[in-house]
Design a protein around this motif. Structure first.
Motif, PDB file in Angstrom:
ATOM      1  N   GLU B 103       0.829  -1.214   0.000  1.00  0.00           N
ATOM      2  CA  GLU B 103       0.000   0.000   0.000  1.00  0.00           C
ATOM      3  C   GLU B 103       0.863   1.264   0.000  1.00  0.00           C
ATOM      4  O   GLU B 103       0.634   2.190  -0.770  1.00  0.00           O
ATOM      5  CB  GLU B 103      -0.919  -0.001   1.220  1.00  0.00           C
ATOM      6  CG  GLU B 103      -2.102  -0.953   1.084  1.00  0.00           C
ATOM      7  CD  GLU B 103      -2.919  -1.066   2.365  1.00  0.00           C
ATOM      8  OE1 GLU B 103      -3.745  -1.985   2.435  1.00  0.00           O
ATOM      9  OE2 GLU B 103      -2.705  -0.251   3.287  1.00  0.00           O
ATOM     10  N   TRP B 104       1.878   1.270   0.876  1.00  0.00           N
ATOM     11  CA  TRP B 104       2.747   2.454   0.977  1.00  0.00           C
ATOM     12  C   TRP B 104       3.562   2.663  -0.304  1.00  0.00           C
ATOM     13  O   TRP B 104       3.750   3.788  -0.752  1.00  0.00           O
ATOM     14  CB  TRP B 104       3.692   2.345   2.184  1.00  0.00           C
ATOM     15  CG  TRP B 104       3.040   2.790   3.452  1.00  0.00           C
ATOM     16  CD1 TRP B 104       2.389   2.003   4.352  1.00  0.00           C
ATOM     17  CD2 TRP B 104       2.938   4.128   3.963  1.00  0.00           C
ATOM     18  NE1 TRP B 104       1.890   2.760   5.385  1.00  0.00           N
ATOM     19  CE2 TRP B 104       2.210   4.069   5.178  1.00  0.00           C
ATOM     20  CE3 TRP B 104       3.385   5.372   3.525  1.00  0.00           C
ATOM     21  CZ2 TRP B 104       1.929   5.192   5.948  1.00  0.00           C
ATOM     22  CZ3 TRP B 104       3.105   6.499   4.289  1.00  0.00           C
ATOM     23  CH2 TRP B 104       2.382   6.401   5.481  1.00  0.00           C
ATOM     24  N   LEU B 105       4.024   1.553  -0.895  1.00  0.00           N
ATOM     25  CA  LEU B 105       4.832   1.681  -2.119  1.00  0.00           C
ATOM     26  C   LEU B 105       3.991   2.205  -3.279  1.00  0.00           C
ATOM     27  O   LEU B 105       4.453   3.059  -4.039  1.00  0.00           O
ATOM     28  CB  LEU B 105       5.479   0.331  -2.480  1.00  0.00           C
ATOM     29  CG  LEU B 105       6.655  -0.084  -1.589  1.00  0.00           C
ATOM     30  CD1 LEU B 105       7.124  -1.480  -1.937  1.00  0.00           C
ATOM     31  CD2 LEU B 105       7.820   0.910  -1.702  1.00  0.00           C
ATOM     32  N   SER B 106       2.751   1.713  -3.354  1.00  0.00           N
ATOM     33  CA  SER B 106       1.920   2.196  -4.475  1.00  0.00           C
ATOM     34  C   SER B 106       1.546   3.668  -4.252  1.00  0.00           C
ATOM     35  O   SER B 106       1.501   4.443  -5.200  1.00  0.00           O
ATOM     36  CB  SER B 106       0.681   1.327  -4.672  1.00  0.00           C
ATOM     37  OG  SER B 106      -0.100   1.356  -3.537  1.00  0.00           O
ATOM     38  N   LEU B 107       1.317   4.038  -3.012  1.00  0.00           N
ATOM     39  CA  LEU B 107       1.019   5.439  -2.695  1.00  0.00           C
ATOM     40  C   LEU B 107       2.215   6.332  -3.026  1.00  0.00           C
ATOM     41  O   LEU B 107       2.074   7.411  -3.613  1.00  0.00           O
ATOM     42  CB  LEU B 107       0.666   5.553  -1.215  1.00  0.00           C
ATOM     43  CG  LEU B 107      -0.017   6.824  -0.770  1.00  0.00           C
ATOM     44  CD1 LEU B 107      -1.413   6.906  -1.363  1.00  0.00           C
ATOM     45  CD2 LEU B 107      -0.130   6.871   0.745  1.00  0.00           C
ATOM     46  N   ASN B 108       3.395   5.811  -2.672  1.00  0.00           N
ATOM     47  CA  ASN B 108       4.637   6.534  -2.937  1.00  0.00           C
ATOM     48  C   ASN B 108       4.837   6.733  -4.442  1.00  0.00           C
ATOM     49  O   ASN B 108       5.239   7.814  -4.907  1.00  0.00           O
ATOM     50  CB  ASN B 108       5.806   5.744  -2.328  1.00  0.00           C
ATOM     51  CG  ASN B 108       7.107   6.486  -2.428  1.00  0.00           C
ATOM     52  OD1 ASN B 108       7.143   7.708  -2.266  1.00  0.00           O
ATOM     53  ND2 ASN B 108       8.174   5.762  -2.702  1.00  0.00           N
ATOM     54  N   LYS B 109       4.485   5.675  -5.209  1.00  0.00           N
ATOM     55  CA  LYS B 109       4.635   5.726  -6.673  1.00  0.00           C
ATOM     56  C   LYS B 109       3.690   6.791  -7.266  1.00  0.00           C
ATOM     57  O   LYS B 109       4.089   7.608  -8.096  1.00  0.00           O
ATOM     58  CB  LYS B 109       4.314   4.349  -7.253  1.00  0.00           C
ATOM     59  CG  LYS B 109       4.811   4.143  -8.651  1.00  0.00           C
ATOM     60  CD  LYS B 109       4.471   2.751  -9.122  1.00  0.00           C
ATOM     61  CE  LYS B 109       4.488   2.731 -10.643  1.00  0.00           C
ATOM     62  NZ  LYS B 109       3.576   1.781 -11.191  1.00  0.00           N
ATOM     63  N   ILE B 110       2.449   6.770  -6.777  1.00  0.00           N
ATOM     64  CA  ILE B 110       1.453   7.738  -7.281  1.00  0.00           C
ATOM     65  C   ILE B 110       1.919   9.169  -7.003  1.00  0.00           C
ATOM     66  O   ILE B 110       1.933  10.032  -7.896  1.00  0.00           O
ATOM     67  CB  ILE B 110       0.069   7.480  -6.634  1.00  0.00           C
ATOM     68  CG1 ILE B 110      -0.486   6.135  -7.089  1.00  0.00           C
ATOM     69  CG2 ILE B 110      -0.915   8.596  -6.978  1.00  0.00           C
ATOM     70  CD1 ILE B 110      -1.650   5.629  -6.269  1.00  0.00           C
ATOM     71  N   LEU B 111       2.347   9.394  -5.774  1.00  0.00           N
ATOM     72  CA  LEU B 111       2.783  10.751  -5.404  1.00  0.00           C
ATOM     73  C   LEU B 111       4.027  11.156  -6.183  1.00  0.00           C
ATOM     74  O   LEU B 111       4.162  12.300  -6.628  1.00  0.00           O
ATOM     75  CB  LEU B 111       3.049  10.832  -3.896  1.00  0.00           C
ATOM     76  CG  LEU B 111       1.796  10.794  -3.019  1.00  0.00           C
ATOM     77  CD1 LEU B 111       2.176  10.700  -1.546  1.00  0.00           C
ATOM     78  CD2 LEU B 111       0.930  12.033  -3.228  1.00  0.00           C
TER      79      LEU B 111
END
Lengths: 231, 122
Positions: B103-111
């Motif tokens: 979850e955190w990695l995908s959020l990081n990627k989006i941002l």
């Protein structure tokens, strides 16, 4: 840190933990964990040239607010928090009941002393005088209780035991006396049935029994937690 | 004075973000090995170069919550006359960590994508 200073700081830490645990949501092993946490923080800070007192103050700030800590534990242990609210309500109930009973007993005592030793005064005056004389005694008891609460911050559980038992004994005594009176006037009902009917019709008795059952439940749970922590 | 400076420097990262990241951070540290409360906080401060400073008291309810979910388990060791409680990560803890990591990695990627300046095509 010298032995006296260490003892002093340990006491301060214990007091702060008692403050954090005012709603009694922490188990013994959790209190031990916090104790270790605070002492480790303090010992690290004192190595950086802070006095023990300063280190304790810094450790408290780093730990965060007492209210936030309690709020978080309430979220994690909602049932225990609810139990605490119930116990607190019962404590207030018994407290009021106890104070009313105490006032009644003191009034009766004053009346008894008035009739026994009327000090050569009018009956009303003697009664008033004795009642006023009992006031410092009441104030002294209140002061003693306040001191006890200050010293031992988590008093509610012990207090409810005492108050619950006093109310229980008081109601029981009153009921036995009622049965005795009932028998002496030659009532037609069975004395045992009469006694139980009176008992079940008394909310004070039901609340006393309820609080005792709750306390036994909590006591067993605490023992179980302790056993599991040691296992 | 020292206390004032300490109070002032405590909010480096916003409170909400800290609260959201507590569980994955705790589980990541415990993945490296068993540890106790004070040391977990110390490691977090060191690893983040002091940018992530928790209210230390907020860690313990999180540890309790993770314990209730069966993600971690505790045991006590007597050290220097005091009981020290160590935590160890369990199977459900590893699973939760993997889920949160995703979850955190995908959020990081989006941002990351949103904040990377793009060359406008003429």
């Amino acid at each position: 840190m010298d032995t006296n200073g260490l003892k002093n700081i340990e006491q301060k830490v214990q007091d702060h933990i008692a403050e954090l645990n005012r709603n009694q949501l922490l188990s013994e092993s959790e209190r031990d964990e916090l104790f270790d946490h605070f002492l480790t923080t303090i010992s690290t800070l004192t190595k950086n040239d802070l006095s023990a007192k300063e280190a304790f103050e810094v450790a408290k700030i780093r730990f965060g607010s007492v209210q936030d800590f309690r709020k978080e534990y309430k979220k994690v242990r909602p049932l225990k928090a609810f139990y605490h609210h119930v116990m607190f309500a019962l404590l207030i109930y018994f407290g009021v009941y106890f104070l009313c009973g105490l006032a009644m007993v003191l009034g009766m005592l004053a009346l008894f002393l008035t009739t026994k030793f009327n000090l050569g005064l009018e009956l009303r005056q003697t009664y008033l005088m004795l009642t006023i004389m009992l006031l410092p005694l009441l104030l002294l008891s209140f002061y003693g209780f306040k001191k006890m609460v200050e010293r031992k911050k988590s008093i509610s559980i012990q207090a409810i035991w005492i108050l619950g038992l006093i109310v229980f004994t008081g109601v029981l005594g009153r009921r036995i006396y009622a049965v005795y009176q009932f028998k002496s006037i030659g009532g037609s009902m069975n004395a045992t049935d009469f006694f139980f009917q009176l008992m079940l019709g008394d909310y004070n008795m039901i609340f006393s029994i309820f609080s005792l059952v709750l306390l036994i439940y909590v006591w067993v749970k605490i023992r179980r937690d302790r056993y599991l922590a040691l296992a | 004075m020292y206390v004032w400076i300490l109070k002032r420097n405590m909010k480096v990262i916003s409170k909400d973000l800290i609260a959201a990241s507590t569980i994955p951070i705790v589980l990541s540290i415990l993945k490296e090995g068993d540890d106790y409360g004070y040391n977990i906080i110390k490691k977090v401060t060191e690893r983040s170069n002091g940018n992530l400073k928790w209210n230390e008291g907020s860690l313990y309810p999180v540890l309790l919550k993770l314990g209730q979910k069966g993600c971690i388990r505790s045991y006590t060791i007597k050290e220097r006359g005091r009981n020290r409680k160590y935590y160890t990560i369990q199977k459900p803890g590893y699973a939760l960590l993997e889920k949160l990591k995703g979850e955190w990695l995908s959020l990081n990627k989006i941002l990351g994508e949103l904040w990377t300046p793009t060359v406008s095509k003429i």
